[in-house]
Write a protein that holds these residues in place. Structure first.
Motif, mmCIF file in Angstrom:
data_model
loop_
_atom_site.group_PDB
_atom_site.id
_atom_site.type_symbol
_atom_site.label_atom_id
_atom_site.label_comp_id
_atom_site.label_asym_id
_atom_site.label_seq_id
_atom_site.Cartn_x
_atom_site.Cartn_y
_atom_site.Cartn_z
ATOM 1 N N HIS A 216 5.408 1.993 9.770
ATOM 2 C CA HIS A 216 5.351 1.561 11.223
ATOM 3 C C HIS A 216 5.916 0.490 11.925
ATOM 4 O O HIS A 216 6.026 0.080 13.232
ATOM 5 C CB HIS A 216 3.613 1.288 11.385
ATOM 6 C CG HIS A 216 2.878 2.941 10.678
ATOM 7 N ND1 HIS A 216 2.528 3.637 11.789
ATOM 8 C CD2 HIS A 216 1.447 2.634 10.129
ATOM 9 C CE1 HIS A 216 1.909 4.662 10.989
ATOM 10 N NE2 HIS A 216 1.259 4.422 10.456
ATOM 11 N N SER A 217 6.566 -0.660 10.397
ATOM 12 C CA SER A 217 6.870 -1.654 11.098
ATOM 13 C C SER A 217 7.986 -2.284 10.320
ATOM 14 O O SER A 217 8.675 -1.385 9.018
ATOM 15 C CB SER A 217 5.771 -2.768 11.434
ATOM 16 O OG SER A 217 5.412 -3.027 10.401
ATOM 17 N N THR B 279 8.929 -6.176 13.865
ATOM 18 C CA THR B 279 9.046 -4.804 15.186
ATOM 19 C C THR B 279 8.482 -3.373 14.581
ATOM 20 O O THR B 279 8.594 -3.057 13.078
ATOM 21 C CB THR B 279 10.748 -4.665 15.122
ATOM 22 O OG1 THR B 279 11.535 -5.647 15.100
ATOM 23 C CG2 THR B 279 11.345 -3.467 15.730
ATOM 24 N N LEU C 69 7.793 0.005 15.315
ATOM 25 C CA LEU C 69 8.653 0.723 15.313
ATOM 26 C C LEU C 69 8.262 1.580 16.212
ATOM 27 O O LEU C 69 8.278 2.712 17.271
ATOM 28 C CB LEU C 69 8.752 1.848 14.191
ATOM 29 C CG LEU C 69 9.733 0.310 13.202
ATOM 30 C CD1 LEU C 69 9.666 1.171 12.129
ATOM 31 C CD2 LEU C 69 10.679 -0.312 13.168
ATOM 32 N N ASP C 70 6.790 1.919 16.930
ATOM 33 C CA ASP C 70 6.240 2.617 17.203
ATOM 34 C C ASP C 70 5.348 2.326 18.818
ATOM 35 O O ASP C 70 3.688 2.656 18.713
ATOM 36 C CB ASP C 70 5.030 3.610 17.014
ATOM 37 C CG ASP C 70 4.070 4.825 17.292
ATOM 38 O OD1 ASP C 70 4.811 5.086 18.968
ATOM 39 O OD2 ASP C 70 3.974 5.928 16.672
ATOM 40 N N PRO C 71 5.466 1.878 19.659
ATOM 41 C CA PRO C 71 4.696 1.145 20.825
ATOM 42 C C PRO C 71 3.603 1.806 21.182
ATOM 43 O O PRO C 71 3.368 1.060 21.955
ATOM 44 C CB PRO C 71 5.690 0.316 20.780
ATOM 45 C CG PRO C 71 7.006 0.894 20.883
ATOM 46 C CD PRO C 71 6.968 1.895 20.037
ATOM 47 N N ARG D 53 -0.808 -0.512 18.909
ATOM 48 C CA ARG D 53 0.183 -1.492 20.075
ATOM 49 C C ARG D 53 -1.548 -3.119 20.172
ATOM 50 O O ARG D 53 -0.562 -4.014 20.464
ATOM 51 C CB ARG D 53 -0.002 -0.894 21.068
ATOM 52 C CG ARG D 53 0.776 -1.654 22.603
ATOM 53 C CD ARG D 53 1.146 -0.647 23.718
ATOM 54 N NE ARG D 53 1.636 -1.526 24.911
ATOM 55 C CZ ARG D 53 2.739 -2.082 24.715
ATOM 56 N NH1 ARG D 53 4.017 -1.463 23.800
ATOM 57 N NH2 ARG D 53 3.303 -2.854 25.539
ATOM 58 N N GLU E 168 10.199 -6.808 24.190
ATOM 59 C CA GLU E 168 9.697 -4.856 24.434
ATOM 60 C C GLU E 168 11.202 -3.999 25.000
ATOM 61 O O GLU E 168 11.544 -4.217 25.898
ATOM 62 C CB GLU E 168 8.331 -4.849 24.812
ATOM 63 C CG GLU E 168 8.957 -2.996 24.989
ATOM 64 C CD GLU E 168 6.333 -2.659 24.930
ATOM 65 O OE1 GLU E 168 6.475 -1.770 25.127
ATOM 66 O OE2 GLU E 168 5.882 -3.412 25.672
ATOM 67 N N SER F 54 10.579 -0.234 21.002
ATOM 68 C CA SER F 54 9.804 -1.026 20.395
ATOM 69 C C SER F 54 9.451 -2.321 20.305
ATOM 70 O O SER F 54 9.357 -2.607 21.887
ATOM 71 C CB SER F 54 11.633 -1.516 19.311
ATOM 72 O OG SER F 54 12.565 -1.823 19.897
ATOM 73 N N CYS G 211 8.708 -6.428 19.520
ATOM 74 C CA CYS G 211 8.864 -7.157 18.216
ATOM 75 C C CYS G 211 8.399 -9.043 19.279
ATOM 76 O O CYS G 211 8.423 -9.102 19.850
ATOM 77 C CB CYS G 211 10.695 -7.834 18.497
ATOM 78 S SG CYS G 211 11.696 -5.733 18.625
#
Length: 404
Positions: free
Chosen positions: A16-17, A35, A37-39, A45, A71, A75, A77
């Motif tokens: 996920h990150s 980061t 990876l799946d916001p 989130r 953002e 992604s 960050c």
């Protein structure tokens, strides 16, 4: 963000990150970039935004501070202060003294108390999440934190440990307790508040000081009376004239000592009972290779009690689980399983639980909850081994019931 920070190297990648080391192009200062990876995942989130809120609050001068958030391109960050410390388990491998470890624990409790005052529970206590620099602990990685009074803990977007009542500070300290036991002598049962935990640690420190004074007085009395014969190493230890640490420091544990079987079996058992990783490592280093080979299983337990997992294999773990008949060894083996993500079969769970039922039932519940948190299907029913009326187990058992 991409113009200001230059990629240096990747530190960690999960499903996920991603965590990278980056450099500020203008100042040359190192930072850490995380980061998501799946916001779009609402839970991931939410946890990421909680981490941003905590870092932005600067609740502790020893936690990393938030530098930037961005953002874009699917992604999310954040960039945070780089902590140039070493992981806690690496610091423990340097064999810090009891005084240094106790000082570190008090500093760690200050940070945790500040986080609680901010309204959050840390939850994810493990050596990799504590960096040590000049004996000062730094809490990092706040993505598992939950607000005080939350009813669910999240791990990688999966809810675990749902609870009918809200999670309180006492629950967070219960999760901290196994880590504290690796650092200091604190007892089997966790405290419900940080002030009570500090009082217990101060009492422990006074006991150590009193013990050192008693050893000194005993030695002085022996000199005054003309002490005829020097006791053997084991006699000196059993009579409390020496501690395990002093035996190591005075190099009393030499090859001649380890050549005697009764010395090996007794001292290895005593060292494991001390529940002190630094001491276990110190004793292990004094044992000659021939003794390590001859008493392989006993020495392997000593290695693992010192968090030395280089020789950890599934085959060795299963052999020890099948052979052990001592409750303390069983407790240690379950600790190792948790720390190294090892899932025992039903039959081996039964064996461990049977050994621990009368001696350490809390460890049974902790391992069973660990298996549940990893969605393991092979979980032995704990009911035959646990007294469900035990008030000390009530909080853990409540989590077990709501998660069954």
């Amino acid at each position: 963000m991409s113009d200001r920070f230059e990629f240096s190297k990747t530190l960690c990648v999960t499903r996920h990150s991603q965590v990278d080391e980056v450099v500020d192009r203008k100042t040359g200062v190192l930072y850490v970039r995380k980061t998501l990876l799946d916001p779009k995942d609402p839970i991931l989130r939410r946890q990421f935004m909680l981490e941003i809120e905590i870092l932005a609050s600067a609740f502790s001068p020893y936690a990393p501070h938030l530098v930037d958030v961005n953002e874009s391109f699917g992604s999310l960050c954040l960039v945070e202060q780089h902590i140039p410390g070493i992981p806690l388990d690496q610091w423990l491998a340097s064999r810090p003294s009891k005084k240094r470890r106790l000082r570190l624990v008090f500093a760690l409790l200050d940070q945790i108390e500040s986080l609680h005052a901010l309204g959050f529970l840390y939850i994810d206590y493990k050596p990799a999440n504590i960096l040590v620099q000049d004996d000062q602990p730094h809490l990092i990685d706040f993505n598992a934190c939950v607000p005080l009074h939350a009813s669910t803990i999240y791990l990688s977007s999966v809810p675990i440990h749902p609870k009918q009542d809200a999670f309180e500070i006492a629950d967070d300290l219960r999760l901290l307790h196994p880590l504290l036991r690796r650092l200091v002598s604190i007892g089997k049962h966790p405290k419900s508040s940080i002030p009570s935990l500090r009082r217990a640690l101060r009492r422990s420190r006074l006991k150590v000081a009193a013990y050192i004074l008693s050893v000194f007085l005993a030695a002085f009395a022996g000199l005054a009376s003309g002490a005829p014969l020097e006791p053997t190493v084991l006699e000196a230890y059993k009579n409390k004239q020496e501690t395990l640490y002093s035996l190591v420091e005075k190099e009393k544990l030499d090859d001649a000592f380890w050549s005697d079987e009764k010395n090996v079996l007794f001292l290895v058992r005593e060292t494991i009972r001390a529940d002190d990783p630094g001491l276990s490592r110190a004793v292990f280093e004094t044992i000659p290779p021939a003794t390590k080979t001859r008493y392989e299983d006993e020495i392997l337990l000593l290695e693992w009690s010192g968090m030395l997992y280089e020789n950890l294999t599934t085959e060795k773990m299963e052999r020890l689980v099948d052979k052990t008949s001592h409750p303390r060894h069983a407790a240690l083996l379950l600790d190792i399983c948790i720390q190294n993500e090892i899932y025992l079969s039903i039959s081996r769970q039964q064996r461990m639980y049977a050994l621990l039922a009368e001696h350490d039932p809390q460890r049974i519940v902790e391992y069973a909850l660990f298996l549940k948190s990893r969605a393991i299907l092979e979980i032995e029913a704990i009911e035959p081994y646990i007294d469900f009326q035990d008030p000390a187990l009530r909080p853990l058992l409540e989590i077990w019931r709501t998660n069954t």
